[in-house]
Scaffold this active site. Structure first.
Site, short mmCIF file in Angstrom:
data_model
loop_
_atom_site.label_atom_id
_atom_site.label_comp_id
_atom_site.label_asym_id
_atom_site.label_seq_id
_atom_site.Cartn_x
_atom_site.Cartn_y
_atom_site.Cartn_z
N HIS A 68 -18.69 -32.96 18.60
CA HIS A 68 -18.28 -32.31 19.85
C HIS A 68 -18.14 -30.79 19.68
CE1 HIS A 68 -13.59 -32.18 19.55
NE2 HIS A 68 -14.13 -32.00 18.37
N ASP B 28 -17.23 -31.79 2.46
CA ASP B 28 -16.96 -30.64 3.33
C ASP B 28 -17.35 -29.39 2.58
OD1 ASP B 28 -15.96 -28.96 5.49
OD2 ASP B 28 -14.72 -30.68 6.04
#
Length: 181
Positions: A87, A30
């Site tokens: 998404h 990340d």
């Protein structure tokens, strides 16, 4: 296993907890801002700073073809994992994210697992339709239908192997591999 965009590492931590018998490396990727907030990761999970729009540093080379280096942990991913990432992004941005993973995957060795919402092509329930609108308004993303997932995956050279759907919601798991031409 590489958890791409894995946030604080909760999914990878739960996976390791449920399957302590599995060997190998477990990598949480990340942005630095996210990783710096993690107080402590369980043993065996390595945090690696990574922006998923950049080339994937962990290549999926099969064990027989590995070229060992000083940084052996950088090579050899069998599994890449995305949860609730795509998404948040448009098809164009999702294509960029997926392309970076596909470039690193070994076609004979690597799998990409995507845990995200999968809506039916027709007849989605009201909550699913609301989520789709919310994602579009807040992030320019979308909740994709089965056909939209297939088109997106096809665009980057992935084939959909299987979809596992949860009876309690619209979240599903998509198993994908590099398409063989």
């Amino acid at each position: 296993m590489v958890d791409v965009g894995g946030g604080p590492g909760q999914e990878l931590s739960r996976f390791k907890e449920r399957h302590p018998e599995l060997s190998g490396r477990f990598v949480l990727q990340d942005l630095p801002l996210t990783l710096n907030r993690i107080e402590k990761l369980p043993p065996g999970i390595e945090a690696v700073e990574y922006d998923f729009f950049m080339p994937q540093p962990i290549k999926g080379e099969s064990a027989m073809n590995r070229k060992y280096t000083d940084c052996d942990w950088i090579l050899g991913s069998r599994l890449y994992f995305l949860r609730d990432v795509l998404h948040n992004w448009s098809d164009a941005k999702s294509t960029q994210i997926l392309s970076r993973i596909v470039e690193a995957m070994d076609p004979e060795y690597s799998t990409l697992i995507i845990d995200d919402y999968v809506l039916p092509d027709t007849g989605a329930d009201l909550r699913a339709a609301e989520m789709d609108i919310l994602m579009w308004l807040h992030t320019a993303g979308l909740e994709r239908t089965v056909s939209q997932w297939k088109n997106l995956l096809d665009t980057v050279g992935l084939e959909l192997v299987k979809i596992w759907s949860s009876p309690r919601g619209k979240e599903s798991v998509l198993e994908t591999r590099v398409r063989h031409n």
